[in-house]
Enzyme design. Structure first.
Site, PDB file in Angstrom:
ATOM      1  N   ASP A   1       0.832  -1.214   0.000  1.00 12.71           N
ATOM      2  CA  ASP A   1       0.000   0.000   0.000  1.00 12.71           C
ATOM      3  C   ASP A   1       0.866   1.263   0.000  1.00 12.71           C
ATOM      4  O   ASP A   1       0.656   2.172   0.803  1.00 12.71           O
ATOM      5  CB  ASP A   1      -0.929   0.013   1.225  1.00 12.71           C
ATOM      6  CG  ASP A   1      -1.602  -1.325   1.471  1.00 12.71           C
ATOM      7  OD1 ASP A   1      -2.010  -1.960   0.492  1.00 12.71           O
ATOM      8  OD2 ASP A   1      -1.718  -1.718   2.649  1.00 12.71           O
TER       9      ASP A   1
ATOM     10  N   GLU B   1     -11.250  -0.319  -3.642  1.00 15.49           N
ATOM     11  CA  GLU B   1     -10.502   0.236  -2.510  1.00 15.49           C
ATOM     12  C   GLU B   1      -9.252   0.946  -3.020  1.00 15.49           C
ATOM     13  O   GLU B   1      -8.974   0.985  -4.215  1.00 15.49           O
ATOM     14  CB  GLU B   1     -10.135  -0.866  -1.513  1.00 15.49           C
ATOM     15  CG  GLU B   1      -9.135  -1.882  -2.061  1.00 15.49           C
ATOM     16  CD  GLU B   1      -8.824  -3.012  -1.081  1.00 15.49           C
ATOM     17  OE1 GLU B   1      -9.569  -3.197  -0.102  1.00 15.49           O
ATOM     18  OE2 GLU B   1      -7.824  -3.723  -1.305  1.00 15.49           O
TER      19      GLU B   1
ATOM     20  N   HIS C   1      -3.110  -1.189  -5.184  1.00 21.03           N
ATOM     21  CA  HIS C   1      -3.052  -0.187  -4.114  1.00 21.03           C
ATOM     22  C   HIS C   1      -1.998   0.873  -4.432  1.00 21.03           C
ATOM     23  O   HIS C   1      -0.981   1.000  -3.762  1.00 21.03           O
ATOM     24  CB  HIS C   1      -2.804  -0.791  -2.743  1.00 21.03           C
ATOM     25  CG  HIS C   1      -3.297   0.130  -1.664  1.00 21.03           C
ATOM     26  ND1 HIS C   1      -4.367  -0.172  -0.869  1.00 21.03           N
ATOM     27  CD2 HIS C   1      -2.899   1.380  -1.324  1.00 21.03           C
ATOM     28  CE1 HIS C   1      -4.593   0.856  -0.057  1.00 21.03           C
ATOM     29  NE2 HIS C   1      -3.719   1.807  -0.320  1.00 21.03           N
TER      30      HIS C   1
ATOM     31  N   ARG D   1       4.464  -8.275  -0.481  1.00 15.42           N
ATOM     32  CA  ARG D   1       3.978  -7.276  -1.421  1.00 15.42           C
ATOM     33  C   ARG D   1       4.991  -6.134  -1.367  1.00 15.42           C
ATOM     34  O   ARG D   1       5.086  -5.432  -0.364  1.00 15.42           O
ATOM     35  CB  ARG D   1       2.574  -6.806  -1.037  1.00 15.42           C
ATOM     36  CG  ARG D   1       1.509  -7.886  -1.217  1.00 15.42           C
ATOM     37  CD  ARG D   1       0.130  -7.397  -0.837  1.00 15.42           C
ATOM     38  NE  ARG D   1       0.037  -7.128   0.593  1.00 15.42           N
ATOM     39  CZ  ARG D   1      -1.019  -6.559   1.167  1.00 15.42           C
ATOM     40  NH1 ARG D   1      -2.050  -6.183   0.439  1.00 15.42           N
ATOM     41  NH2 ARG D   1      -1.046  -6.362   2.474  1.00 15.42           N
TER      42      ARG D   1
END
Length: 318
Positions: A16, A196, A260, A293
Protein backbone atom coordinates in the site's frame (compact mmCIF):
# COMPACT_ATOMS: atom_id res chain seq x y z
CA UNK A 1 10.08 10.32 -23.96
CA UNK A 2 12.19 7.35 -22.91
CA UNK A 3 10.87 5.45 -19.94
CA UNK A 4 12.77 5.92 -16.71
CA UNK A 5 13.59 2.52 -15.23
CA UNK A 6 13.73 1.94 -11.49
CA UNK A 7 15.08 -0.93 -9.42
CA UNK A 8 12.19 -3.36 -9.04
CA UNK A 9 11.20 -3.79 -6.31
CA UNK A 10 12.25 -0.43 -4.88
CA UNK A 11 11.42 -1.25 -1.24
CA UNK A 12 10.74 -4.81 -0.12
CA UNK A 13 7.89 -5.83 2.18
CA UNK A 14 6.09 -2.52 2.04
CA UNK A 15 2.51 -2.76 0.81
CA UNK A 16 0.00 0.00 0.00
CA UNK A 17 2.83 2.44 -0.80
CA UNK A 18 2.33 6.19 -0.78
CA UNK A 19 4.85 8.81 -1.91
CA UNK A 20 4.37 12.55 -1.41
CA UNK A 21 6.62 15.07 -3.14
CA UNK A 22 6.80 18.15 -0.96
CA UNK A 23 7.84 21.72 -1.67
CA UNK A 24 10.95 21.25 0.52
CA UNK A 25 12.53 19.12 -2.20
CA UNK A 26 12.01 15.81 -0.40
CA UNK A 27 10.04 12.74 -1.35
CA UNK A 28 8.18 11.29 1.64
CA UNK A 29 7.25 7.61 1.80
CA UNK A 30 4.88 5.62 3.97
CA UNK A 31 3.26 2.20 3.60
CA UNK A 32 1.80 -0.74 5.50
CA UNK A 33 4.47 -2.69 7.36
CA UNK A 34 4.18 -6.52 7.61
CA UNK A 35 3.56 -6.38 11.35
CA UNK A 36 0.64 -3.92 10.90
CA UNK A 37 1.66 -2.34 14.22
CA UNK A 38 3.10 1.11 13.47
CA UNK A 39 3.34 4.08 11.14
CA UNK A 40 6.68 4.70 9.45
CA UNK A 41 7.95 7.64 7.43
CA UNK A 42 11.10 8.01 5.40
CA UNK A 43 12.31 10.78 3.13
CA UNK A 44 14.92 11.35 0.44
CA UNK A 45 15.84 13.94 -2.17
CA UNK A 46 15.28 11.37 -4.93
CA UNK A 47 12.81 8.55 -5.53
CA UNK A 48 15.58 5.96 -5.67
CA UNK A 49 17.01 7.41 -2.46
CA UNK A 50 13.92 6.27 -0.57
CA UNK A 51 15.18 2.68 -0.78
CA UNK A 52 18.15 3.47 1.50
CA UNK A 53 16.48 6.14 3.62
CA UNK A 54 16.04 5.49 7.33
CA UNK A 55 12.53 4.37 8.26
CA UNK A 56 11.40 6.39 11.28
CA UNK A 57 8.50 5.14 13.40
CA UNK A 58 6.35 8.19 14.15
CA UNK A 59 3.48 6.33 15.86
CA UNK A 60 3.00 2.89 17.37
CA UNK A 61 -0.35 1.28 18.02
CA UNK A 62 -1.61 1.14 21.61
CA UNK A 63 -2.21 -2.16 23.40
CA UNK A 64 -5.98 -1.84 23.27
CA UNK A 65 -8.77 0.31 21.93
CA UNK A 66 -10.05 1.17 18.44
CA UNK A 67 -6.56 1.77 17.01
CA UNK A 68 -4.84 -1.27 18.55
CA UNK A 69 -4.67 -3.72 15.63
CA UNK A 70 -4.15 -4.17 11.88
CA UNK A 71 -2.74 -0.72 11.06
CA UNK A 72 -3.32 -0.43 7.32
CA UNK A 73 -2.52 1.79 4.34
CA UNK A 74 -1.25 5.09 5.76
CA UNK A 75 -1.03 8.20 3.61
CA UNK A 76 0.87 11.41 4.37
CA UNK A 77 -0.61 14.74 3.27
CA UNK A 78 0.37 18.37 3.78
CA UNK A 79 -2.78 20.46 4.28
CA UNK A 80 -2.96 24.14 5.22
CA UNK A 81 0.56 24.21 6.64
CA UNK A 82 0.43 21.00 8.68
CA UNK A 83 1.14 17.33 8.07
CA UNK A 84 -1.55 14.67 8.36
CA UNK A 85 -1.38 10.88 8.29
CA UNK A 86 -4.59 9.08 7.41
CA UNK A 87 -4.71 5.38 8.25
CA UNK A 88 -7.11 2.57 9.10
CA UNK A 89 -7.08 0.46 12.25
CA UNK A 90 -9.15 -2.21 13.98
CA UNK A 91 -9.84 -2.99 17.62
CA UNK A 92 -8.75 -6.63 17.53
CA UNK A 93 -5.86 -8.60 15.99
CA UNK A 94 -8.09 -11.65 15.60
CA UNK A 95 -8.87 -11.98 11.89
CA UNK A 96 -12.37 -13.26 12.57
CA UNK A 97 -12.99 -10.39 14.97
CA UNK A 98 -10.99 -7.57 13.44
CA UNK A 99 -10.64 -8.04 9.70
CA UNK A 100 -13.71 -6.09 8.65
CA UNK A 101 -13.90 -3.85 11.70
CA UNK A 102 -11.54 -1.12 10.50
CA UNK A 103 -12.28 2.55 10.92
CA UNK A 104 -10.29 5.56 9.67
CA UNK A 105 -8.15 7.84 11.83
CA UNK A 106 -5.97 10.93 11.50
CA UNK A 107 -2.74 12.18 13.07
CA UNK A 108 -1.46 15.78 12.87
CA UNK A 109 2.04 17.27 12.99
CA UNK A 110 2.90 20.96 12.76
CA UNK A 111 6.69 20.53 12.43
CA UNK A 112 8.50 21.31 9.19
CA UNK A 113 9.99 17.81 9.22
CA UNK A 114 7.31 15.18 9.94
CA UNK A 115 9.95 12.54 10.74
CA UNK A 116 11.15 14.47 13.80
CA UNK A 117 7.99 16.37 14.76
CA UNK A 118 5.39 15.54 17.38
CA UNK A 119 2.32 13.69 16.11
CA UNK A 120 -1.07 14.29 17.74
CA UNK A 121 -4.01 11.90 17.45
CA UNK A 122 -7.03 13.69 15.97
CA UNK A 123 -9.35 10.71 16.38
CA UNK A 124 -11.64 8.83 14.05
CA UNK A 125 -12.86 10.28 10.79
CA UNK A 126 -16.61 10.01 11.27
CA UNK A 127 -18.74 8.96 8.31
CA UNK A 128 -22.55 8.60 8.15
CA UNK A 129 -22.24 4.81 8.11
CA UNK A 130 -20.39 3.33 11.09
CA UNK A 131 -18.99 0.43 9.08
CA UNK A 132 -15.74 -1.05 7.76
CA UNK A 133 -13.80 1.84 6.18
CA UNK A 134 -10.22 2.35 5.04
CA UNK A 135 -7.79 3.61 2.39
CA UNK A 136 -8.53 7.31 2.68
CA UNK A 137 -6.80 9.90 0.52
CA UNK A 138 -7.03 13.69 0.28
CA UNK A 139 -6.98 15.99 -2.72
CA UNK A 140 -7.85 19.57 -3.58
CA UNK A 141 -9.93 20.53 -6.58
CA UNK A 142 -11.24 23.93 -7.63
CA UNK A 143 -10.32 25.38 -4.26
CA UNK A 144 -12.04 22.74 -2.15
CA UNK A 145 -10.64 19.93 0.00
CA UNK A 146 -11.91 16.41 -0.57
CA UNK A 147 -11.68 13.11 1.30
CA UNK A 148 -11.92 9.93 -0.79
CA UNK A 149 -12.12 6.47 0.78
CA UNK A 150 -13.46 2.90 0.68
CA UNK A 151 -16.33 1.72 2.89
CA UNK A 152 -18.82 -1.09 3.35
CA UNK A 153 -22.53 -0.37 2.90
CA UNK A 154 -24.60 -3.23 4.38
CA UNK A 155 -27.27 -2.57 1.74
CA UNK A 156 -24.84 -3.15 -1.16
CA UNK A 157 -23.26 -6.50 -1.96
CA UNK A 158 -19.51 -6.62 -1.45
CA UNK A 159 -16.73 -5.51 0.87
CA UNK A 160 -16.25 -1.85 -0.03
CA UNK A 161 -17.34 0.94 -2.36
CA UNK A 162 -15.66 4.29 -3.09
CA UNK A 163 -17.00 7.44 -1.43
CA UNK A 164 -16.21 11.15 -1.77
CA UNK A 165 -16.95 14.01 0.60
CA UNK A 166 -15.91 17.59 1.14
CA UNK A 167 -13.92 18.38 4.28
CA UNK A 168 -14.72 20.93 6.98
CA UNK A 169 -11.15 20.50 8.24
CA UNK A 170 -8.47 17.83 7.71
CA UNK A 171 -10.15 15.38 10.14
CA UNK A 172 -13.85 16.24 9.69
CA UNK A 173 -16.17 15.66 6.76
CA UNK A 174 -18.95 18.02 5.77
CA UNK A 175 -22.08 17.39 3.78
CA UNK A 176 -23.38 14.07 2.54
CA UNK A 177 -20.81 11.73 0.93
CA UNK A 178 -21.50 10.37 -2.54
CA UNK A 179 -20.74 6.86 -3.75
CA UNK A 180 -18.64 7.04 -6.92
CA UNK A 181 -18.14 3.34 -7.63
CA UNK A 182 -19.06 -0.11 -6.39
CA UNK A 183 -17.65 -3.53 -7.37
CA UNK A 184 -19.82 -4.87 -10.18
CA UNK A 185 -17.69 -5.82 -13.18
CA UNK A 186 -16.28 -9.40 -13.42
CA UNK A 187 -12.70 -8.33 -12.64
CA UNK A 188 -13.81 -6.38 -9.54
CA UNK A 189 -15.45 -9.33 -7.79
CA UNK A 190 -12.92 -12.18 -7.83
CA UNK A 191 -12.48 -13.60 -4.32
CA UNK A 192 -13.88 -10.44 -2.75
CA UNK A 193 -16.17 -7.76 -4.14
CA UNK A 194 -13.82 -4.81 -3.69
CA UNK A 195 -13.26 -1.20 -4.73
CA UNK A 196 -10.50 0.24 -2.51
CA UNK A 197 -7.19 2.10 -2.42
CA UNK A 198 -8.27 5.16 -4.44
CA UNK A 199 -5.72 7.68 -5.76
CA UNK A 200 -6.23 10.92 -7.68
CA UNK A 201 -4.30 12.32 -10.64
CA UNK A 202 -5.17 15.21 -12.96
CA UNK A 203 -4.05 15.60 -16.55
CA UNK A 204 -5.25 18.00 -19.22
CA UNK A 205 -9.02 18.22 -19.25
CA UNK A 206 -9.72 15.31 -16.91
CA UNK A 207 -9.47 14.25 -13.29
CA UNK A 208 -8.88 10.53 -12.66
CA UNK A 209 -9.38 8.17 -9.74
CA UNK A 210 -7.50 4.88 -9.86
CA UNK A 211 -8.60 2.15 -7.48
CA UNK A 212 -7.92 -1.49 -6.70
CA UNK A 213 -10.35 -4.37 -7.13
CA UNK A 214 -10.83 -8.05 -6.21
CA UNK A 215 -8.93 -10.07 -3.59
CA UNK A 216 -5.32 -9.20 -2.69
CA UNK A 217 -3.85 -12.25 -4.49
CA UNK A 218 -2.99 -12.43 -8.21
CA UNK A 219 -6.51 -11.22 -9.03
CA UNK A 220 -5.82 -7.78 -7.51
CA UNK A 221 -5.77 -5.11 -10.23
CA UNK A 222 -6.23 -1.40 -10.86
CA UNK A 223 -9.32 0.17 -12.39
CA UNK A 224 -9.97 3.76 -13.41
CA UNK A 225 -12.68 6.40 -13.08
CA UNK A 226 -12.55 9.74 -14.86
CA UNK A 227 -14.50 12.97 -14.99
CA UNK A 228 -14.19 16.23 -16.89
CA UNK A 229 -11.87 18.62 -15.03
CA UNK A 230 -14.69 21.18 -14.79
CA UNK A 231 -17.39 18.72 -13.74
CA UNK A 232 -19.02 18.70 -10.33
CA UNK A 233 -16.98 15.91 -8.76
CA UNK A 234 -19.68 15.41 -6.12
CA UNK A 235 -22.12 14.37 -8.85
CA UNK A 236 -21.59 10.62 -9.22
CA UNK A 237 -23.11 10.72 -12.71
CA UNK A 238 -20.11 12.77 -13.92
CA UNK A 239 -17.72 9.89 -13.24
CA UNK A 240 -17.08 7.26 -15.92
CA UNK A 241 -15.67 3.81 -15.16
CA UNK A 242 -13.41 2.12 -17.69
CA UNK A 243 -14.74 -1.36 -18.55
CA UNK A 244 -11.39 -3.13 -18.13
CA UNK A 245 -8.50 -2.86 -15.64
CA UNK A 246 -5.68 -0.49 -16.55
CA UNK A 247 -3.00 -2.47 -14.64
CA UNK A 248 -3.10 -6.14 -13.80
CA UNK A 249 -1.12 -9.35 -13.24
CA UNK A 250 1.55 -10.08 -15.87
CA UNK A 251 2.42 -13.76 -15.88
CA UNK A 252 5.48 -13.55 -18.15
CA UNK A 253 7.02 -10.81 -15.99
CA UNK A 254 6.01 -12.71 -12.83
CA UNK A 255 4.23 -9.71 -11.36
CA UNK A 256 1.13 -10.75 -9.47
CA UNK A 257 -1.67 -8.63 -8.05
CA UNK A 258 -0.32 -5.14 -8.78
CA UNK A 259 -2.40 -2.58 -6.95
CA UNK A 260 -3.05 -0.19 -4.11
CA UNK A 261 -1.29 2.59 -5.97
CA UNK A 262 -0.48 6.24 -5.49
CA UNK A 263 0.95 8.77 -7.93
CA UNK A 264 3.98 11.03 -7.77
CA UNK A 265 6.22 12.98 -10.13
CA UNK A 266 9.88 12.10 -10.66
CA UNK A 267 12.84 14.46 -10.82
CA UNK A 268 12.44 14.65 -14.62
CA UNK A 269 8.81 15.78 -14.32
CA UNK A 270 7.30 12.49 -15.45
CA UNK A 271 4.24 10.98 -13.78
CA UNK A 272 5.11 7.89 -11.74
CA UNK A 273 2.87 5.05 -10.68
CA UNK A 274 3.66 3.80 -7.16
CA UNK A 275 2.21 0.35 -6.39
CA UNK A 276 2.82 -3.00 -4.78
CA UNK A 277 2.94 -6.49 -6.31
CA UNK A 278 4.22 -9.96 -5.48
CA UNK A 279 6.58 -11.96 -7.66
CA UNK A 280 4.92 -15.32 -6.92
CA UNK A 281 1.42 -16.75 -6.53
CA UNK A 282 2.11 -19.63 -4.14
CA UNK A 283 0.87 -17.90 -1.02
CA UNK A 284 0.71 -20.05 2.09
CA UNK A 285 -2.11 -19.19 4.46
CA UNK A 286 -4.00 -15.91 4.42
CA UNK A 287 -2.65 -13.50 1.74
CA UNK A 288 -3.06 -10.75 4.33
CA UNK A 289 -0.14 -12.16 6.30
CA UNK A 290 2.15 -12.83 3.37
CA UNK A 291 4.73 -10.02 3.75
CA UNK A 292 6.05 -9.95 0.20
CA UNK A 293 3.98 -7.28 -1.42
CA UNK A 294 6.86 -5.03 -2.44
CA UNK A 295 6.82 -1.33 -3.30
CA UNK A 296 7.45 -0.70 -6.99
CA UNK A 297 7.71 2.34 -9.27
CA UNK A 298 6.89 2.75 -12.94
CA UNK A 299 6.76 5.83 -15.15
CA UNK A 300 3.48 6.30 -16.97
CA UNK A 301 2.55 8.26 -20.07
CA UNK A 302 -0.56 9.68 -21.73
CA UNK A 303 -2.18 8.99 -25.08
CA UNK A 304 -3.26 11.58 -27.64
CA UNK A 305 -6.72 11.70 -26.08
CA UNK A 306 -5.29 12.56 -22.66
CA UNK A 307 -5.94 9.14 -21.14
CA UNK A 308 -3.27 7.46 -18.98
CA UNK A 309 -1.14 4.63 -20.29
CA UNK A 310 -0.21 2.48 -17.30
CA UNK A 311 1.51 -0.17 -19.42
CA UNK A 312 2.42 -3.47 -17.79
CA UNK A 313 4.17 -4.17 -14.49
CA UNK A 314 7.87 -4.65 -15.32
CA UNK A 315 9.75 -7.75 -14.22
CA UNK A 316 12.00 -7.71 -11.17
CA UNK A 317 15.31 -5.99 -11.89
CA UNK A 318 17.74 -5.09 -9.16
Amino acid sequence: MSEHHYPNPLIEQRADPFIYRHTDGYYYFTASVPEYDRLELRRAKSLIGLAQAEAVTVWHKPQQGPMSALIWAPELHFIAGKWYIYFAAAHSPDIADGLFQHRMFALECDAANPLTGNWIEKGQIITPLDTFSLDATHFTHQGKHYYLWAQKDPAIRGNSNLYLAEMANPWTLQGEPVMLSKPELPWEIIGFWVNEGPAVIKHGERIFISYSASATDENYCIGLLWADINADVMDAAQWHKLPEPVFRTHYQNRQFGPGHNSFTVNEQGEDVLVYHARNYTEIEGDPLYDPNRHTRLKTMSWDNNGMPLFGEPPADKY
